[in-house]
Design an enzyme around this catalytic site. Structure first.
Site, mmCIF file in Angstrom:
data_model
loop_
_atom_site.group_PDB
_atom_site.id
_atom_site.type_symbol
_atom_site.label_atom_id
_atom_site.label_comp_id
_atom_site.label_asym_id
_atom_site.label_seq_id
_atom_site.Cartn_x
_atom_site.Cartn_y
_atom_site.Cartn_z
ATOM 1 N N CYS A 137 0.823 -1.220 0.000
ATOM 2 C CA CYS A 137 0.000 0.000 0.000
ATOM 3 C C CYS A 137 0.855 1.268 0.000
ATOM 4 O O CYS A 137 0.360 2.349 -0.297
ATOM 5 C CB CYS A 137 -0.952 -0.015 1.183
ATOM 6 S SG CYS A 137 -2.105 -1.394 1.063
ATOM 7 N N HIS A 278 -3.694 6.904 1.942
ATOM 8 C CA HIS A 278 -4.046 5.583 1.416
ATOM 9 C C HIS A 278 -5.471 5.255 1.879
ATOM 10 O O HIS A 278 -5.861 5.580 2.988
ATOM 11 C CB HIS A 278 -3.053 4.551 1.955
ATOM 12 C CG HIS A 278 -3.440 3.142 1.683
ATOM 13 N ND1 HIS A 278 -3.691 2.695 0.409
ATOM 14 C CD2 HIS A 278 -3.632 2.082 2.509
ATOM 15 C CE1 HIS A 278 -4.012 1.410 0.465
ATOM 16 N NE2 HIS A 278 -3.983 1.021 1.724
ATOM 17 N N ASN A 308 -10.122 -0.662 -1.273
ATOM 18 C CA ASN A 308 -8.664 -0.579 -1.157
ATOM 19 C C ASN A 308 -8.026 -1.137 -2.433
ATOM 20 O O ASN A 308 -8.063 -2.347 -2.659
ATOM 21 C CB ASN A 308 -8.223 -1.380 0.074
ATOM 22 C CG ASN A 308 -6.723 -1.318 0.293
ATOM 23 O OD1 ASN A 308 -5.979 -0.810 -0.542
ATOM 24 N ND2 ASN A 308 -6.283 -1.851 1.417
HETATM 25 O O1 UT7 Z 1 -4.165 -1.618 3.058
HETATM 26 C C1 UT7 Z 1 -3.502 -2.648 3.691
HETATM 27 C C2 UT7 Z 1 -3.706 -2.618 5.112
HETATM 28 N N1 UT7 Z 1 -4.959 -3.212 5.481
HETATM 29 C C3 UT7 Z 1 -5.762 -2.573 6.292
HETATM 30 O O2 UT7 Z 1 -5.506 -1.437 6.617
HETATM 31 C C4 UT7 Z 1 -6.951 -3.306 6.899
HETATM 32 C C5 UT7 Z 1 -6.929 -3.123 8.377
HETATM 33 N N2 UT7 Z 1 -7.993 -3.804 9.074
HETATM 34 C C6 UT7 Z 1 -9.289 -3.422 8.983
HETATM 35 O O3 UT7 Z 1 -9.619 -2.498 8.256
HETATM 36 C C7 UT7 Z 1 -10.295 -4.106 9.879
HETATM 37 O O4 UT7 Z 1 -9.600 -4.883 10.826
HETATM 38 C C8 UT7 Z 1 -11.302 -5.003 9.121
HETATM 39 C C9 UT7 Z 1 -12.232 -4.117 8.327
HETATM 40 C C10 UT7 Z 1 -10.546 -5.954 8.214
HETATM 41 C C11 UT7 Z 1 -12.122 -5.795 10.119
HETATM 42 O O5 UT7 Z 1 -12.803 -4.916 11.009
HETATM 43 P P1 UT7 Z 1 -12.738 -5.160 12.581
HETATM 44 O O6 UT7 Z 1 -13.573 -4.121 13.175
HETATM 45 O O7 UT7 Z 1 -11.284 -5.192 12.970
HETATM 46 O O8 UT7 Z 1 -13.418 -6.564 12.725
HETATM 47 P P2 UT7 Z 1 -12.823 -7.896 13.368
HETATM 48 O O9 UT7 Z 1 -11.839 -8.520 12.449
HETATM 49 O O10 UT7 Z 1 -12.418 -7.651 14.776
HETATM 50 O O11 UT7 Z 1 -14.118 -8.784 13.397
HETATM 51 C C12 UT7 Z 1 -15.248 -8.464 14.229
HETATM 52 C C13 UT7 Z 1 -16.340 -9.466 13.967
HETATM 53 C C14 UT7 Z 1 -15.868 -10.913 14.002
HETATM 54 O O12 UT7 Z 1 -16.914 -11.705 14.564
HETATM 55 P P3 UT7 Z 1 -16.853 -12.162 16.096
HETATM 56 O O13 UT7 Z 1 -15.581 -12.956 16.215
HETATM 57 O O14 UT7 Z 1 -16.846 -10.897 16.893
HETATM 58 O O15 UT7 Z 1 -18.088 -12.968 16.225
HETATM 59 C C15 UT7 Z 1 -15.708 -11.269 12.550
HETATM 60 O O16 UT7 Z 1 -15.869 -12.655 12.323
HETATM 61 O O17 UT7 Z 1 -16.863 -9.262 12.665
HETATM 62 C C16 UT7 Z 1 -16.836 -10.496 11.932
HETATM 63 N N3 UT7 Z 1 -16.614 -10.210 10.536
HETATM 64 C C17 UT7 Z 1 -17.611 -9.909 9.687
HETATM 65 N N4 UT7 Z 1 -18.949 -9.825 9.870
HETATM 66 C C18 UT7 Z 1 -19.704 -9.494 8.803
HETATM 67 C C19 UT7 Z 1 -15.446 -10.146 9.861
HETATM 68 N N5 UT7 Z 1 -15.673 -9.807 8.581
HETATM 69 C C20 UT7 Z 1 -17.016 -9.672 8.455
HETATM 70 C C21 UT7 Z 1 -17.842 -9.328 7.374
HETATM 71 N N6 UT7 Z 1 -19.172 -9.247 7.599
HETATM 72 N N7 UT7 Z 1 -17.365 -9.057 6.148
#
Ligand code: UT7
Length: 353
Positions: A137, A278, A308
């Protein structure tokens, strides 16, 4: 470590080949922008039919509504070439004017030859050499810095910098944690000597932290794990990401590199006229800008439309800034990114067109 004074004020040098003094540019500037978006649109409603997710969740956690994707058979060079042609056309330059082509990408057409070679062939730029740069990125920012060094050193007059990624080629569309995030696109800029004092690429602050190598990566397809039936079966040719760990690092590090760069120039957040970050997640962007004290209306966000697109996000956001009338000649612009590696970078630009 980069010394700003050296960069800004060395305006002449000794040419060891001719034995004479050569004129070095004081600074390099971006003189043209071209972007390309592929034809297919993937909406949150589409994704709801593919994985267990919802429009509401995606919007709340990422800010993304739609992304553009390539059609089958299209590759990164196809988009890169379109963006490059648009940049050249907007500047009224022929491809023969190019001295160097740098393509930032994590999704080259092939591991080799470099996508830069494919772009050179298509553009027909006989004097250009070039290479690909893998900064994830941060790839576009790193490529911009490389281009600026060659222009400031006086060895090149016109460098084509491209950020292009076909993320849909390495995303697992059964993994809801990653498939909602990414899109495909390309952006290109031309970097040339600055004529006016103070305009152009002012300074950069880049870092890498290899401690992050295991939280955002593509496990197979390289020399560590060459492609095999086993690696395909185990889905090792897709993006693997520990989302929360990347998120936490990005929020902290993006602020740190911006702050270090601004401090070096005695600047504060409120001095930044346009922030072009970014585009990975709306929450990462606003956390950075709020902490820096940059008013929200000066922060360019288009992650809602494009998702992204890895190396393409910053030139795409430059296009959005111009289209929305938020970016004009003379503006002090802060570019920044954090990505796989980890890579991190910030660049300060006095916008020049
Ligand atoms: O450009 C390269 C660098 N990359 C980034 O900058 C990405 C950085 N990370 C992020 O933007 C975020 O971490 C994500 C958007 C990928 C995820 O958001 P989050 O708020 O960190 O969610 P999480 O991974 O902590 O997941 C929370 C919950 C989980 O369920 P439980 O374990 O709480 O029951 C996930 O399984 O949300 C669930 N989950 C989803 N639910 C519905 C994960 N993905 C999804 C989804 N739809 N697509």
């Amino acid at each position: 470590m980069f010394i700003p004074g050296e960069y800004l004020w060395h305006n002449s040098g000794f040419d060891s080949i001719t034995g004479g003094l050569i004129a070095l540019a004081r600074q390099a500037k971006i003189t043209a922008l071209g972007t390309y978006l592929p034809p297919r649109i993937l909406t949150n409603a589409d994704l709801e039919k593919m994985v267990n997710t919802s429009d509401e969740w995606i919007l709340e956690r990422t800010g993304i509504s739609t992304r553009y994707l390539v059609t089958p058979g299209m590759a990164t060079s196809d988009m890169a070439i379109e963006a490059a042609r648009a940049a050249l056309a907007s500047r009224g330059l022929a491809a023969a004017e190019l001295d160097m082509i740098v393509v930032a990408s994590v999704t080259p057409d092939m591991l080799f030859p470099a996508t830069a070679c494919l772009v050179q062939r298509a553009l027909g730029s006989p004097h250009a050499w070039g290479f690909d740069l893998l900064g994830a990125c941060c790839g576009f920012l790193y490529a911009l810095t490389v281009a600026a060094q060659f222009v400031v050193a006086g060895s090149h007059k016109c460098v084509l910098v491209i950020g292009a990624d076909t993320m849909s080629s390495i995303v697992d569309y059964t993994d809801r944690a990653t498939c909602i995030l990414f899109g495909d696109a390309a952006g290109a800029v031309l970097v040339e000597p600055a004529e006016e004092d103070g305009e152009g690429i002012i300074d950069f602050y880049h870092e890498v932290d290899g401690a992050g190598a295991d939280v955002l990566y593509m496990p197979a397809g390289g020399s560590r794990r060459p492609a095999s039936e086993e690696t395909v079966r185990q889905k090792m040719h897709y993006v693997h990401q520990e989302g929360q760990q990347v998120f936490k690092f990005a929020v902290r590090k993006q602020y740190d590199v911006c702050k270090a760069l601004l401090d070096r120039h005695g600047l504060r957040g409120e001095d930044v006229q346009v922030m072009i970050p970014h585009q990975a997640n709306r929450r990462i962007i606003t956390a950075t800008s709020d902490r820096l004290g940059i008013p929200r209306e000066r922060v360019i966000i288009n992650v809602d439309r494009y998702g992204n697109t890895t190396a393409a996000t910053i030139p795409l956001a430059m296009r959005t800034a111009l289209e929305e009338g938020k970016l004009k000649k003379g503006d002090l612009v802060l570019l920044c990114a954090v990505g796989a590696g980890f890579t991190a970078g910030a660049t300060l630009v006095r916008w020049s067109f």
